[in-house]
Design an enzyme around this catalytic site. Sequence first.
Site, PDB file in Angstrom:
ATOM      1  N   LYS A 151    -118.227  21.926 -19.167  1.00 50.22           N
ATOM      2  CA  LYS A 151    -118.006  22.257 -20.576  1.00 50.22           C
ATOM      3  C   LYS A 151    -118.527  21.132 -21.465  1.00 50.22           C
ATOM      4  CE  LYS A 151    -115.229  21.686 -23.856  1.00 50.22           C
ATOM      5  NZ  LYS A 151    -116.225  21.716 -24.929  1.00 50.22           N
ATOM      6  N   GLY A 202    -114.986  11.113 -23.361  1.00 51.67           N
ATOM      7  CA  GLY A 202    -114.677  11.458 -24.747  1.00 51.67           C
ATOM      8  C   GLY A 202    -113.683  10.475 -25.308  1.00 51.67           C
ATOM      9  N   SER A 203    -112.883  10.926 -26.261  1.00 57.31           N
ATOM     10  CA  SER A 203    -111.978  10.011 -26.954  1.00 57.31           C
ATOM     11  C   SER A 203    -110.711   9.755 -26.139  1.00 57.31           C
ATOM     12  CB  SER A 203    -111.617  10.603 -28.311  1.00 57.31           C
ATOM     13  OG  SER A 203    -110.941  11.823 -28.114  1.00 57.31           O
ATOM     14  N   GLY A 207    -108.494  12.199 -23.733  1.00 58.95           N
ATOM     15  CA  GLY A 207    -108.329  11.724 -22.354  1.00 58.95           C
ATOM     16  C   GLY A 207    -106.866  11.719 -21.934  1.00 58.95           C
ATOM     17  N   GLU A 224    -113.667   8.510 -18.921  1.00 62.51           N
ATOM     18  CA  GLU A 224    -114.407   7.449 -19.624  1.00 62.51           C
ATOM     19  C   GLU A 224    -114.189   7.661 -21.107  1.00 62.51           C
ATOM     20  OE1 GLU A 224    -115.781   4.824 -18.580  1.00 62.51           O
ATOM     21  OE2 GLU A 224    -115.801   5.273 -16.445  1.00 62.51           O
ATOM     22  N   CYS A 258    -120.151   4.638 -27.164  1.00 62.37           N
ATOM     23  CA  CYS A 258    -118.901   4.047 -26.674  1.00 62.37           C
ATOM     24  C   CYS A 258    -119.074   2.554 -26.432  1.00 62.37           C
ATOM     25  CB  CYS A 258    -118.466   4.751 -25.401  1.00 62.37           C
ATOM     26  SG  CYS A 258    -119.767   4.839 -24.171  1.00 62.37           S
ATOM     27  N   GLN A 305    -117.329  13.326 -38.734  1.00 59.67           N
ATOM     28  CA  GLN A 305    -117.572  11.941 -38.322  1.00 59.67           C
ATOM     29  C   GLN A 305    -117.895  11.076 -39.542  1.00 59.67           C
ATOM     30  OE1 GLN A 305    -117.123  10.442 -35.198  1.00 59.67           O
ATOM     31  NE2 GLN A 305    -117.331   8.652 -36.525  1.00 59.67           N
ATOM     32  N   GLU A 356    -111.302   2.455 -32.660  1.00 57.60           N
ATOM     33  CA  GLU A 356    -112.713   2.842 -32.572  1.00 57.60           C
ATOM     34  C   GLU A 356    -113.079   3.690 -33.792  1.00 57.60           C
ATOM     35  OE1 GLU A 356    -113.940   5.917 -29.765  1.00 57.60           O
ATOM     36  OE2 GLU A 356    -115.472   4.544 -29.029  1.00 57.60           O
TER      37      GLU A 356
HETATM   38  P1  NAD Z   1    -113.648  14.282 -27.864  1.00 59.18           P
HETATM   39  O1  NAD Z   1    -112.570  13.673 -27.044  1.00 59.18           O
HETATM   40  O2  NAD Z   1    -113.294  14.879 -29.173  1.00 59.18           O
HETATM   41  O3  NAD Z   1    -114.350  15.459 -27.034  1.00 59.18           O
HETATM   42  C1  NAD Z   1    -114.928  15.253 -25.768  1.00 59.18           C
HETATM   43  C2  NAD Z   1    -114.938  16.557 -25.014  1.00 59.18           C
HETATM   44  O4  NAD Z   1    -113.599  16.956 -24.744  1.00 59.18           O
HETATM   45  C3  NAD Z   1    -115.580  17.731 -25.759  1.00 59.18           C
HETATM   46  O5  NAD Z   1    -116.287  18.534 -24.864  1.00 59.18           O
HETATM   47  C4  NAD Z   1    -114.376  18.474 -26.301  1.00 59.18           C
HETATM   48  O6  NAD Z   1    -114.607  19.833 -26.510  1.00 59.18           O
HETATM   49  C5  NAD Z   1    -113.401  18.292 -25.175  1.00 59.18           C
HETATM   50  N1  NAD Z   1    -111.995  18.453 -25.553  1.00 59.18           N
HETATM   51  C6  NAD Z   1    -111.423  18.295 -26.774  1.00 59.18           C
HETATM   52  N2  NAD Z   1    -110.089  18.541 -26.696  1.00 59.18           N
HETATM   53  C7  NAD Z   1    -109.820  18.862 -25.408  1.00 59.18           C
HETATM   54  C8  NAD Z   1    -108.636  19.197 -24.698  1.00 59.18           C
HETATM   55  N3  NAD Z   1    -107.460  19.250 -25.310  1.00 59.18           N
HETATM   56  N4  NAD Z   1    -108.723  19.459 -23.372  1.00 59.18           N
HETATM   57  C9  NAD Z   1    -109.905  19.374 -22.750  1.00 59.18           C
HETATM   58  N5  NAD Z   1    -111.083  19.062 -23.361  1.00 59.18           N
HETATM   59  C10 NAD Z   1    -111.027  18.804 -24.676  1.00 59.18           C
HETATM   60  O7  NAD Z   1    -114.782  13.189 -28.006  1.00 59.18           O
HETATM   61  P2  NAD Z   1    -116.177  13.309 -28.807  1.00 59.18           P
HETATM   62  O8  NAD Z   1    -115.877  13.217 -30.265  1.00 59.18           O
HETATM   63  O9  NAD Z   1    -116.971  14.461 -28.318  1.00 59.18           O
HETATM   64  O10 NAD Z   1    -116.933  11.992 -28.305  1.00 59.18           O
HETATM   65  C11 NAD Z   1    -116.709  10.742 -28.865  1.00 59.18           C
HETATM   66  C12 NAD Z   1    -115.827   9.899 -27.966  1.00 59.18           C
HETATM   67  O11 NAD Z   1    -116.407   9.806 -26.670  1.00 59.18           O
HETATM   68  C13 NAD Z   1    -115.702   8.465 -28.444  1.00 59.18           C
HETATM   69  O12 NAD Z   1    -114.365   8.048 -28.342  1.00 59.18           O
HETATM   70  C14 NAD Z   1    -116.576   7.676 -27.479  1.00 59.18           C
HETATM   71  O13 NAD Z   1    -116.234   6.327 -27.326  1.00 59.18           O
HETATM   72  C15 NAD Z   1    -116.369   8.456 -26.232  1.00 59.18           C
HETATM   73  N6  NAD Z   1    -117.447   8.189 -25.274  1.00 59.18           N
HETATM   74  C16 NAD Z   1    -117.166   7.439 -24.163  1.00 59.18           C
HETATM   75  C17 NAD Z   1    -118.160   7.134 -23.252  1.00 59.18           C
HETATM   76  C18 NAD Z   1    -117.851   6.343 -22.034  1.00 59.18           C
HETATM   77  O14 NAD Z   1    -118.574   6.473 -21.064  1.00 59.18           O
HETATM   78  N7  NAD Z   1    -116.827   5.497 -22.022  1.00 59.18           N
HETATM   79  C19 NAD Z   1    -119.461   7.598 -23.463  1.00 59.18           C
HETATM   80  C20 NAD Z   1    -119.723   8.345 -24.605  1.00 59.18           C
HETATM   81  C21 NAD Z   1    -118.701   8.644 -25.498  1.00 59.18           C
END
Ligand code: NAD
Length: 454
Positions: A151, A202-203, A207, A224, A258, A305, A356
């Site tokens: 996804k 993701g965030s 997570g 991550e 990130c 954003q 962040e």
């Molecule tokens: P996000 O957490 O909003 O979304 C990430 C993914 O999770 C998306 O596909 C989203 O649809 C899904 N998601 C959202 N709510 C969910 C839920 N309740 N259950 C399951 N899935 C869900 O993050 P974003 O805004 O897409 O990305 C930005 C974040 O990602 C930043 O915090 C950044 O630091 C982080 N990031 C981390 C790394 C790393 O490797 N450490 C790399 C890139 C980005």
Amino acid sequence: MNPSDTNDVVGEYADATPADVTRALDAARGAFPAWSHATAQVRADVLGKAAVELLARREEIGELLAREEGKTRAEAVGEVMRAGQIVQFFAGEAVRLTGEKFPPVRAGVDIDVSREPVGVVGIITPWNFPIAIAAWKIAPALAFGNTVVFKPAELTPATAWAFVDILHRAGVPAGALNLLMGRGPVLGPAIIGGVDALSFTGSVATGRDIASRAIARMVKLQLEMGGKNPLVVLNDADLDTAVDCAVKGAFFQTGQRCTASSRLIVTDNIHDRFVGAVQARMTKLNIDHALKPGTDIGPAVDQRQLDTDLRYLGIGRREGARLIGGEVLERDTPGFYLAPALFTDTHNRMQINREEIFGPVASVIRVRDYDEALAVANDTDFGLAAGICTTSLKHARHFQAHSQAGLVMINLPTAGLDYHVAFGGRKASSYGPREQGRYAAEFYTTVKTTYISS
Ligand code: NAD
């Protein structure tokens, strides 16, 4: 929608329902026996073919990525190339996976430790590296014989679709790789409810939510998440190197990384020269349409954003920091353009230095000496990347040994990584085994210990 030009609709994509998740999980479960027992050569050939196509089409897919995410053409083409290299690497890893044989401690009892695929793996990815992150999760998952339910983020379906299409045409069998586009809070819980392992980027907030659901089901987990990455600049640093690391690390790719350097921790004697030189570089940066020649930095990914970035600019000002840049910009096309923003006169307890932001916003934190710089660098909830600019071998090596981050950069920007080595962080930035390189096998395989009496 194109964040460089909101009149440009990149495409229309499906919005999956929880019922589609069930179908995808069933398909992945059904495809698992055959794919997990296919020879390593079959899996290597499929990935190898996909890598060739990705690399050959990097300009075209890079343009698509730049249109839907807003990073510049060079950044986007570079990312597609990276995805191709990753897939190529894991094509090789498929045939390099090894086990171990131990000497018997009981007469006549041999022991083999072998690695097997985990099963059906859920993969949930963010928008900021829509093809590279998908590649560094999907490629090892498939290489080692798992089947996948993938996804991608809501904002970047086009790149995800293009990537999965390439893998399917390269020979991934029906059911082994399933793409579900749609909203995380709707699809996420259903995906977690049916997989054997879940890899998420993701965030932190998402997570945490995923972790609580996954652990309730004993799902193997890899997370991550965010960063608040420090770049230490010592008095003895080469100024040009330090400025280059800071500007590239903090502002390129619109700061939406990130690993972005968001805390610039600078010792007294170089502080004023450093701030002056960064400010001079900032005025030369060209913020414009991601596909325009000469653009250094594209727009924020969307209005939400941009609003977050602006909210933090307000918070920083209220906290007493001095702001350089950070203006909303108008360009020929309507988009989410923001000039890079540098806060000076900040300290590490300010909200802008704890949370962040994920935009082209960095803070300068002035410190007395190396010891204070190291303490400030480690004083954070996060632990993804940390950098130091210095010509002192002693300080560089001490920082390497004492930084509480998973990635350490010496005289290099905190962002910018290679594809064949471990990637990941500590503290709130990461949870579970590392990604990439041969370390990926830790998550995408499980170990079986077999005792054999002959
Ligand atoms: P996000 O957490 O909003 O979304 C990430 C993914 O999770 C998306 O596909 C989203 O649809 C899904 N998601 C959202 N709510 C969910 C839920 N309740 N259950 C399951 N899935 C869900 O993050 P974003 O805004 O897409 O990305 C930005 C974040 O990602 C930043 O915090 C950044 O630091 C982080 N990031 C981390 C790394 C790393 O490797 N450490 C790399 C890139 C980005």
